[in-house]
Design an enzyme around this catalytic site. Structure first.
Site, PDB file in Angstrom:
ATOM      1  N   ARG A 173      13.631 -38.994 -10.798  1.00 51.77           N
ATOM      2  CA  ARG A 173      13.134 -39.364 -12.277  1.00 51.77           C
ATOM      3  C   ARG A 173      13.582 -40.592 -12.613  1.00 51.77           C
ATOM      4  O   ARG A 173      13.045 -41.668 -13.200  1.00 51.77           O
ATOM      5  CB  ARG A 173      13.268 -38.206 -13.300  1.00 51.77           C
ATOM      6  CG  ARG A 173      12.880 -38.691 -14.607  1.00 51.77           C
ATOM      7  CD  ARG A 173      13.438 -37.502 -15.690  1.00 51.77           C
ATOM      8  NE  ARG A 173      14.869 -37.312 -15.565  1.00 51.77           N
ATOM      9  CZ  ARG A 173      15.433 -36.071 -16.052  1.00 51.77           C
ATOM     10  NH1 ARG A 173      14.591 -34.963 -16.172  1.00 51.77           N
ATOM     11  NH2 ARG A 173      16.791 -36.121 -15.743  1.00 51.77           N
ATOM     12  N   ARG A 207      18.596 -23.083 -18.471  1.00 54.57           N
ATOM     13  CA  ARG A 207      18.768 -24.257 -19.815  1.00 54.57           C
ATOM     14  C   ARG A 207      18.915 -23.556 -21.252  1.00 54.57           C
ATOM     15  O   ARG A 207      18.018 -22.666 -21.481  1.00 54.57           O
ATOM     16  CB  ARG A 207      17.784 -25.264 -19.700  1.00 54.57           C
ATOM     17  CG  ARG A 207      17.924 -26.092 -18.294  1.00 54.57           C
ATOM     18  CD  ARG A 207      16.847 -27.418 -18.786  1.00 54.57           C
ATOM     19  NE  ARG A 207      17.040 -28.153 -17.236  1.00 54.57           N
ATOM     20  CZ  ARG A 207      16.524 -28.121 -16.087  1.00 54.57           C
ATOM     21  NH1 ARG A 207      15.568 -26.996 -15.921  1.00 54.57           N
ATOM     22  NH2 ARG A 207      16.686 -28.932 -15.379  1.00 54.57           N
TER      23      ARG A 207
END
Length: 328
Positions: free
Chosen positions: A176, A76
């Site tokens: 999530r 990331r």
């Protein structure tokens, strides 16, 4: 007339998922089939900005279709979120002669690709790689099917222990924001209850349901909990509540965690990745850009990246009803 592309880059970004290597393989071999050069970009957008490129041919990707993870690595990047970072990436692509980009990842990956396309008019195509199956515009994301099989195998083993010791197990799975994994594995694993973000069962109703299961003759129970479930602050709070409000159960918790992302991709994911890679490359060659490749009604279709990012994948209501019936 579409621009003639002679060189395509491929990268993986965000969380890894089974099938990413199969997608890389498909992109590289589709390029080889169409006599297009292909470069692998290591470490996602971070490597894109640093010019961490490697030429790949059909032989470069031999023996990877059955491997989990990603040979191109993943990362990331905060810097790529800045205009300066994206300018560095654009300069590196120009220096290497890359004229089109295939990105494999989730909504964060697609957001970066969409902004990059808007700023530099650079051809991009997305392949959805995430086990959560939370991307709009495809019935299946890469890795979802494999993750389901991994979790079901774990649940089967946990049930052996639950049955042997009259235990209640709370099993936390990934998810999530959506409950696709929990709902599917809950049905396949014979769970007594399935807790997902989309449905707020409530603590009292959970206890009532577990009591009904025990009164019907069940001596052990499995409750599947998506990590984004809103009933309690976390799965351990659920355990404590049941401990305080139910007698006769030895309550345990099992958090499956990142094991769900690993392992060899299933046959379904290997075939899906192969189809998506070919579609991504051929769409770029046809002049298409700023789209995601997805599986809809068993056909490869294109969805604008903006829709894929902003759209919301919906839970299968029929599965909810089936789960209620099966837990009787």
């Amino acid at each position: 007339m579409p621009k003639s592309i002679k060189k395509i880059g491929v990268l993986t970004s965000g969380g890894d998922s089974p099938g990413m290597n199969a997608a890389i393989r498909s992109v590289v071999r589709a390029c080889a089939y169409h006599n297009i050069e292909c470069v692998g970009i290591y470490r996602g957008y971070e490597g894109l900005m640093e010019g961490d490129f490697k030429s790949m041919n059909a032989r470069s990707v031999r023996g990877i279709i059955n491997k989990g993870g990603t040979i191109l690595k993943s990362a990331r990047s905060k810097e790529f979120r800045t205009k300066e970072g994206r300018q560095k990436a654009f300069d590196k692509l120009n220096e290497s002669g890359v004229e089109g980009l295939v990105v494999v990842g989730g909504d964060g990956t697609f957001t970066g690709a969409m902004i990059f396309n808007q700023e530099f008019d650079f051809p991009v195509m997305g392949i959805p790689g995430t086990i959560d199956n939370d991307i709009f515009g495809t019935s299946h994301t890469l890795g979802f099917d494999t993750a389901l099989n991994t979790v079901v195998e774990a649940i089967d083993k946990i049930r052996d222990t639950a049955s042997s010791h009259n235990r209640l197990f709370f099993v936390e799975v990934m998810g999530r924001d959506v409950g696709h994994i929990a709902l599917n594995v809950g049905i396949a694993g014979g769970a007594e209850e399935i807790l997902i973000p989309e449905e707020d069962l409530g603590l009292d109703r959970l206890v009532e349901s577990l009591n009904r299961s025990r009164q019907s003759g069940k001596s052990s129970s499995i409750v599947i909990v998506a990590e984004g479930d809103k009933i309690g602050k976390n799965i351990f709070e659920l355990k404590d509540y049941v401990d305080e409000n139910m007698e006769g159960y030895d309550v345990r918790v099992s958090v499956l965690g990142h094991m769900q992302r690993g392992g060899a991709p299933s046959c379904f994911d290997r075939v899906l990745a192969s189809r998506m890679g070919v579609k991504a490359v051929e769409s770029l060659l046809e002049g298409q850009t700023n789209y995601m490749v997805g599986l809809l009604n068993n056909k490869m279709e294109l969805t604008p990246l903006d829709n894929a990012i902003k759209g919301k994948s919906k839970i299968n209501l029929e599965l909810l009803r089936v789960s209620d019936i099966m837990s009787t």
